[in-house]
Design an enzyme around this catalytic site. Structure first.
Site, PDB file in Angstrom:
ATOM      1  N   GLU A  92       8.794  -8.971  -3.904  1.00  0.00           N
ATOM      2  CA  GLU A  92       7.937  -9.329  -5.035  1.00  0.00           C
ATOM      3  C   GLU A  92       8.408  -8.619  -6.313  1.00  0.00           C
ATOM      4  OE1 GLU A  92       3.653 -10.599  -3.284  1.00  0.00           O
ATOM      5  OE2 GLU A  92       3.844  -8.482  -3.714  1.00  0.00           O
ATOM      6  N   CYS A 105       8.570  -5.405 -13.601  1.00  0.00           N
ATOM      7  CA  CYS A 105       8.528  -4.383 -12.539  1.00  0.00           C
ATOM      8  C   CYS A 105       9.283  -4.975 -11.351  1.00  0.00           C
ATOM      9  CB  CYS A 105       7.069  -4.082 -12.178  1.00  0.00           C
ATOM     10  SG  CYS A 105       6.926  -2.919 -10.797  1.00  0.00           S
ATOM     11  N   CYS A 112       9.786  -0.109   2.513  1.00  0.00           N
ATOM     12  CA  CYS A 112      10.070   1.246   2.036  1.00  0.00           C
ATOM     13  C   CYS A 112       9.943   2.229   3.202  1.00  0.00           C
ATOM     14  CB  CYS A 112       9.076   1.626   0.933  1.00  0.00           C
ATOM     15  SG  CYS A 112       9.471   3.207   0.165  1.00  0.00           S
ATOM     16  N   CYS A 116       4.145   6.450   1.877  1.00  0.00           N
ATOM     17  CA  CYS A 116       3.028   7.011   1.101  1.00  0.00           C
ATOM     18  C   CYS A 116       1.722   6.389   1.607  1.00  0.00           C
ATOM     19  CB  CYS A 116       3.212   6.728  -0.385  1.00  0.00           C
ATOM     20  SG  CYS A 116       4.747   7.408  -1.024  1.00  0.00           S
ATOM     21  N   CYS A 119      -0.083   3.311  -0.212  1.00  0.00           N
ATOM     22  CA  CYS A 119       0.744   2.216  -0.708  1.00  0.00           C
ATOM     23  C   CYS A 119       0.815   1.054   0.276  1.00  0.00           C
ATOM     24  CB  CYS A 119       2.138   2.764  -0.982  1.00  0.00           C
ATOM     25  SG  CYS A 119       3.346   1.502  -1.393  1.00  0.00           S
ATOM     26  N   GLY A 170       9.797  -0.387  -2.633  1.00  0.00           N
ATOM     27  CA  GLY A 170      10.921   0.480  -2.280  1.00  0.00           C
ATOM     28  C   GLY A 170      11.031   1.742  -3.109  1.00  0.00           C
ATOM     29  N   GLU A 171      11.840   2.664  -2.604  1.00  0.00           N
ATOM     30  CA  GLU A 171      12.142   3.921  -3.305  1.00  0.00           C
ATOM     31  C   GLU A 171      13.523   3.734  -3.954  1.00  0.00           C
ATOM     32  OE1 GLU A 171      11.292   7.465  -4.071  1.00  0.00           O
ATOM     33  OE2 GLU A 171      13.226   6.974  -4.955  1.00  0.00           O
ATOM     34  N   SER A 202      11.885   4.873 -11.082  1.00  0.00           N
ATOM     35  CA  SER A 202      10.857   5.756 -10.528  1.00  0.00           C
ATOM     36  C   SER A 202      11.282   6.318  -9.168  1.00  0.00           C
ATOM     37  CB  SER A 202       9.575   4.929 -10.358  1.00  0.00           C
ATOM     38  OG  SER A 202       8.596   5.690  -9.724  1.00  0.00           O
ATOM     39  N   SER A 224       6.741  10.165  -9.259  1.00  0.00           N
ATOM     40  CA  SER A 224       5.383   9.917  -8.777  1.00  0.00           C
ATOM     41  C   SER A 224       4.857  11.201  -8.138  1.00  0.00           C
ATOM     42  CB  SER A 224       5.519   8.837  -7.700  1.00  0.00           C
ATOM     43  OG  SER A 224       4.558   7.896  -7.816  1.00  0.00           O
ATOM     44  N   LEU A 225       3.992  11.915  -8.833  1.00  0.00           N
ATOM     45  CA  LEU A 225       3.552  13.226  -8.334  1.00  0.00           C
ATOM     46  C   LEU A 225       2.263  13.097  -7.519  1.00  0.00           C
ATOM     47  CD1 LEU A 225       4.585  16.183  -8.608  1.00  0.00           C
ATOM     48  CD2 LEU A 225       2.846  16.489 -10.369  1.00  0.00           C
ATOM     49  N   ASN A 226       1.233  12.601  -8.159  1.00  0.00           N
ATOM     50  CA  ASN A 226      -0.006  12.192  -7.469  1.00  0.00           C
ATOM     51  C   ASN A 226      -0.856  13.291  -6.847  1.00  0.00           C
ATOM     52  OD1 ASN A 226       0.780   9.622  -8.150  1.00  0.00           O
ATOM     53  ND2 ASN A 226       1.741   9.223  -6.195  1.00  0.00           N
ATOM     54  N   ASN A 300      -6.153   1.563  -7.818  1.00  0.00           N
ATOM     55  CA  ASN A 300      -6.742   0.241  -7.618  1.00  0.00           C
ATOM     56  C   ASN A 300      -6.971   0.007  -6.141  1.00  0.00           C
ATOM     57  OD1 ASN A 300      -6.943  -1.241 -10.203  1.00  0.00           O
ATOM     58  ND2 ASN A 300      -4.817  -0.544 -10.300  1.00  0.00           N
ATOM     59  N   CYS A 343       0.048  -1.336  -9.260  1.00  0.00           N
ATOM     60  CA  CYS A 343       0.858  -0.264  -8.691  1.00  0.00           C
ATOM     61  C   CYS A 343       0.539  -0.068  -7.216  1.00  0.00           C
ATOM     62  CB  CYS A 343       0.520   1.058  -9.364  1.00  0.00           C
ATOM     63  SG  CYS A 343       1.329   1.265 -10.907  1.00  0.00           S
TER      64      CYS A 343
HETATM   65  S1  SF4 Z   1       4.617   4.373  -3.332  1.00  0.00           S
HETATM   66 FE1  SF4 Z   1       6.775   3.805  -3.681  1.00  0.00          FE
HETATM   67  S2  SF4 Z   1       7.905   5.352  -2.511  1.00  0.00           S
HETATM   68 FE2  SF4 Z   1       5.808   5.435  -1.736  1.00  0.00          FE
HETATM   69  S3  SF4 Z   1       5.809   4.023   0.040  1.00  0.00           S
HETATM   70 FE3  SF4 Z   1       5.180   2.837  -1.770  1.00  0.00          FE
HETATM   71  S4  SF4 Z   1       7.035   1.879  -2.512  1.00  0.00           S
HETATM   72 FE4  SF4 Z   1       7.645   3.580  -1.179  1.00  0.00          FE
END
Ligand code: SF4
Length: 351
Positions: A92, A105, A112, A116, A119, A170-171, A202, A224-226, A300, A343
């Site tokens: 996507e 984006c 991935c 996380c 996600c 993905g990362e 990112s 991405s710290l979070n 979200n 996101c």
């Molecule tokens: S937030 Fe980004 S790095 Fe983390 S699992 Fe999702 S896609 Fe992968």
């Protein structure tokens, strides 16, 4: 099997064609034909020799993405695209209009590995890296859509994309080589000529890869710290066990970023988890004096998500505290929430 020519940045293309031509204007002509004129056959590159056209035709192909589905947000005209790839996998990408900006984006992997906890992409697991051409083709498709469709239907002042963020599925730094090559291609003057400062890549914080990225690519970096401490970050981002917060902060310091070339820190706010006054204080201490800008992003919710969105009052308090401590920050509300394009909501399989 022929490979797609969009997998080759200029350096690689020059090397591949070195037996036929060592002239850099020839490579420029090929780039312009593919990325600016959007030719579909090598025979349409009329400003290179016949031998070269034949060589290209025998050894390369010009791939494109196939659109499976397109959804347009009724709330904010955000557009989400589902593309199928040559091997049948799907990804996507999202087009995000905001004021005078139009941001693409894009994804860098099918699924991935980072897992996380908040996600949706993570829930589908990891299948494979995207090739350079599959990354570039997302940008080309969305740019054409902006110029041809949005220009006519939404706003005639739209001339194409203004920004590109590698924040989809993905990362990106786990697919670093292809990401860097794709940035080379889309920023080339004979291609889309995209300013590298308009491109943001990112990462969830792969420290070793950040160093390589900084040495080889001028695009902007977002981390991405979070969470304000390892205890909390370990709970939502398993990568933190290998790349803890102090390593990330040390890397930002060591690599000599500055306020001209700053790092964007992304901080998703989860209700009751990382949105308290103490979290804001701890985050301010961590970030004070660093060459960063902070994006605070209220989470979200999606179907089955175990995390929840904070209320606006909490978000404002969190922002005020950070701003008072001198941290340059913004509150960013995700777009496309009604079409699961926000996101961390991208997926290409039914889960
Ligand atoms: S937030 Fe980004 S790095 Fe983390 S699992 Fe999702 S896609 Fe992968």
């Amino acid at each position: 099997m022929k490979i797609c020519i969009k997998n080759l940045n200029k350096e690689a293309l020059k090397k591949a064609l070195s037996d036929l031509s060592d002239k850099s204007y020839v490579i420029d002509n090929i780039f312009r034909a593919i990325y600016q004129r959007g030719i579909k056959n090598f025979s349409d590159i009329t400003d290179v020799s016949k031998d070269l056209r034949l060589f290209l035709n025998n050894n390369y192909e010009i791939s494109k993405l196939n659109l499976v589905k397109k959804e347009i947000s009724k709330k904010d005209t955000c557009v989400k695209f589902l593309f199928s790839l040559q091997d049948g996998e799907t990804i996507e990408s999202v087009l995000i209009p905001h004021k005078n900006r139009l941001t693409a984006c894009i994804s860098t992997q099918v699924g991935c590995k980072m897992n996380c906890d908040f996600c949706v992409t993570a829930r589908q697991g990891f299948t494979r890296n995207l090739s350079t051409s599959e990354i570039v083709n997302q940008v080309l498709y969305l740019n054409d859509y902006a110029r041809e469709v949005m220009n006519k239907k939404v706003d005639s002042s739209i001339r194409g994309l203004t920004n590109i963020v590698y924040m989809g599925m993905g990362e990106p730094l786990d697919n670093l080589e292809n990401v860097i090559k794709s940035v080379d291609i889309i920023s080339d003057d004979n291609s889309l000529g995209f300013g590298k400062r308009k491109i943001t890549v990112s990462t969830s914080g792969l420290v070793d890869k950040i160093k390589i990225f900084k040495e080889s690519c001028n695009a902007r970096l977002a981390i991405s710290l979070n969470a304000p401490n390892d205890e909390k970050r370990n709970q939502i981002m398993p990568i933190n066990k290998k790349n803890p917060i102090k390593e990330i902060i040390k890397t930002i310091k060591d690599l000599k970023f500055n306020m001209h070339n700053f790092v964007t820190i992304e901080y998703v706010l989860f209700k009751g988890f990382n949105d308290a006054v103490d979290d804001a204080k701890c985050l301010a201490l961590l970030l004070k004096g660093l060459p960063i800008k902070l994006n605070i992003i209220p989470f979200n919710e999606y179907k089955y998500s175990k995390y929840h969105s904070p209320n606006m009052d909490t978000v404002s308090k969190f922002y005020d505290l950070l701003a008072k401590e001198g941290i340059v920050c913004n509150v960013r509300h995700s777009k496309g929430t009604d079409i699961s394009a926000a996101c961390g909501q991208l997926k290409s399989k039914d889960l």
